[in-house]
Design a protein around this motif. Sequence first.
Motif, mmCIF file in Angstrom:
data_model
loop_
_atom_site.group_PDB
_atom_site.id
_atom_site.type_symbol
_atom_site.label_atom_id
_atom_site.label_comp_id
_atom_site.label_asym_id
_atom_site.label_seq_id
_atom_site.Cartn_x
_atom_site.Cartn_y
_atom_site.Cartn_z
ATOM 1 N N LYS A 86 0.810 -1.228 0.000
ATOM 2 C CA LYS A 86 0.000 0.000 0.000
ATOM 3 C C LYS A 86 0.842 1.278 0.000
ATOM 4 C CE LYS A 86 -4.369 -1.753 0.961
ATOM 5 N NZ LYS A 86 -4.684 -2.626 2.064
ATOM 6 N N LEU A 87 2.171 1.135 -0.160
ATOM 7 C CA LEU A 87 2.986 2.346 -0.280
ATOM 8 C C LEU A 87 2.713 2.988 -1.636
ATOM 9 C CD1 LEU A 87 6.396 1.291 1.257
ATOM 10 C CD2 LEU A 87 5.116 3.347 1.855
ATOM 11 N N LEU A 88 2.381 2.138 -2.603
ATOM 12 C CA LEU A 88 2.051 2.613 -3.941
ATOM 13 C C LEU A 88 0.610 2.200 -4.213
ATOM 14 C CD1 LEU A 88 2.943 3.872 -6.605
ATOM 15 C CD2 LEU A 88 3.947 1.691 -7.264
ATOM 16 N N LYS A 89 -0.274 3.209 -4.139
ATOM 17 C CA LYS A 89 -1.699 2.908 -4.338
ATOM 18 C C LYS A 89 -2.104 3.352 -5.725
ATOM 19 C CE LYS A 89 -5.136 3.092 -1.188
ATOM 20 N NZ LYS A 89 -6.058 3.726 -0.241
ATOM 21 N N ILE A 90 -2.605 2.412 -6.516
ATOM 22 C CA ILE A 90 -3.062 2.763 -7.856
ATOM 23 C C ILE A 90 -4.571 2.574 -7.884
ATOM 24 C CG2 ILE A 90 -2.788 2.303 -10.325
ATOM 25 C CD1 ILE A 90 0.034 1.306 -9.616
ATOM 26 N N VAL A 91 -5.275 3.652 -8.147
ATOM 27 C CA VAL A 91 -6.734 3.624 -8.021
ATOM 28 C C VAL A 91 -7.383 4.157 -9.294
ATOM 29 C CG1 VAL A 91 -8.694 4.599 -6.732
ATOM 30 C CG2 VAL A 91 -6.592 4.011 -5.520
ATOM 31 N N LYS A 92 -8.408 3.438 -9.756
ATOM 32 C CA LYS A 92 -9.219 3.987 -10.847
ATOM 33 C C LYS A 92 -10.612 4.234 -10.289
ATOM 34 C CE LYS A 92 -10.491 3.542 -15.638
ATOM 35 N NZ LYS A 92 -11.940 3.606 -15.669
#
Length: 228
Positions: A86-92
């Motif tokens: 969750k350090l890199l959150k990719i959200v659409k």
Amino acid sequence: MDRVKTGISGLDEMLNGGIPARRHIAIFGGPGSGKTSFCFEFAYRGAKAGEPSLYLSLEETDDDIIENMKNTFPMLTDISELVKSKLLKIVKPDKIDMDKIAEVVENAITDDGVKRVVIDSATMVRMSFVKEIEYRQTLFEFLSLLRNLDCTTLTTLEATTSKKEDMVFDLEHFVMDGIISVYNLDRGDRRIRALEIYKMRGTDHSRDLVPFKVTPSGIKVYVGEKVF
Ligand SMILES: Nc1ncnc2c1ncn2[C@@H]1O[C@H](COP(=O)(O)OP(=O)(O)OP(=O)(O)O)[C@@H](O)[C@H]1O
Ligand SMILES: [Mg+2]
């Protein structure tokens, strides 16, 4: 002035150390000029350094972004790990709506301590408005909200041409704190990539047009080299 290191090879040098913290910067360029790769690497480098980063993709699905970026940057082997942690959150987001985007960003900052935000792309947001005036008002409100939040934001902005001399400026170019222009220049039998820092409020920066490459280990900006 606090600065945020992009972590992109050569770019921080051009920026005299990095992007001024808590500002809102546009990555402006034509189709395939490298906007998504640039913004992704910014978020990735932050996450890798322990700064939670949020990548809001309004166009491609989160799975597509991950797959494309793993293929573009095969030597960045810890992408999935950073996503999992969750350090890199990719959200659409399911719909493109400025209020929804603002809510996602605010929550990511308060709940996850996100420091870097990417919005890919502003052009998608613009297209979601029927009336120009409503878009303008919402954009101003959104930017003033961002100014009060403790995060540095990169937004991709689509140019309708790949010709440097044909670039036109719009409202977004005036309201953003900085613009980094990325080009896919036509050199007859090939195209070459180049970039320039078009504006960056509150800091001195390089004014050169410099070549860059998308390499398996990340973007390399060749500071001091000429574009042929
Ligand atoms: N592994 C790779 N090595 C070198 N170049 C690559 C690699 N993978 C992709 N590219 C180049 O990067 C380009 C895509 O970059 P990117 O998706 O970042 O551009 P973009 O400006 O976001 O495009 P769009 O306007 O479609 O959103 C591809 O068109 C390709 O030329
Ligand atoms: Mg893109």
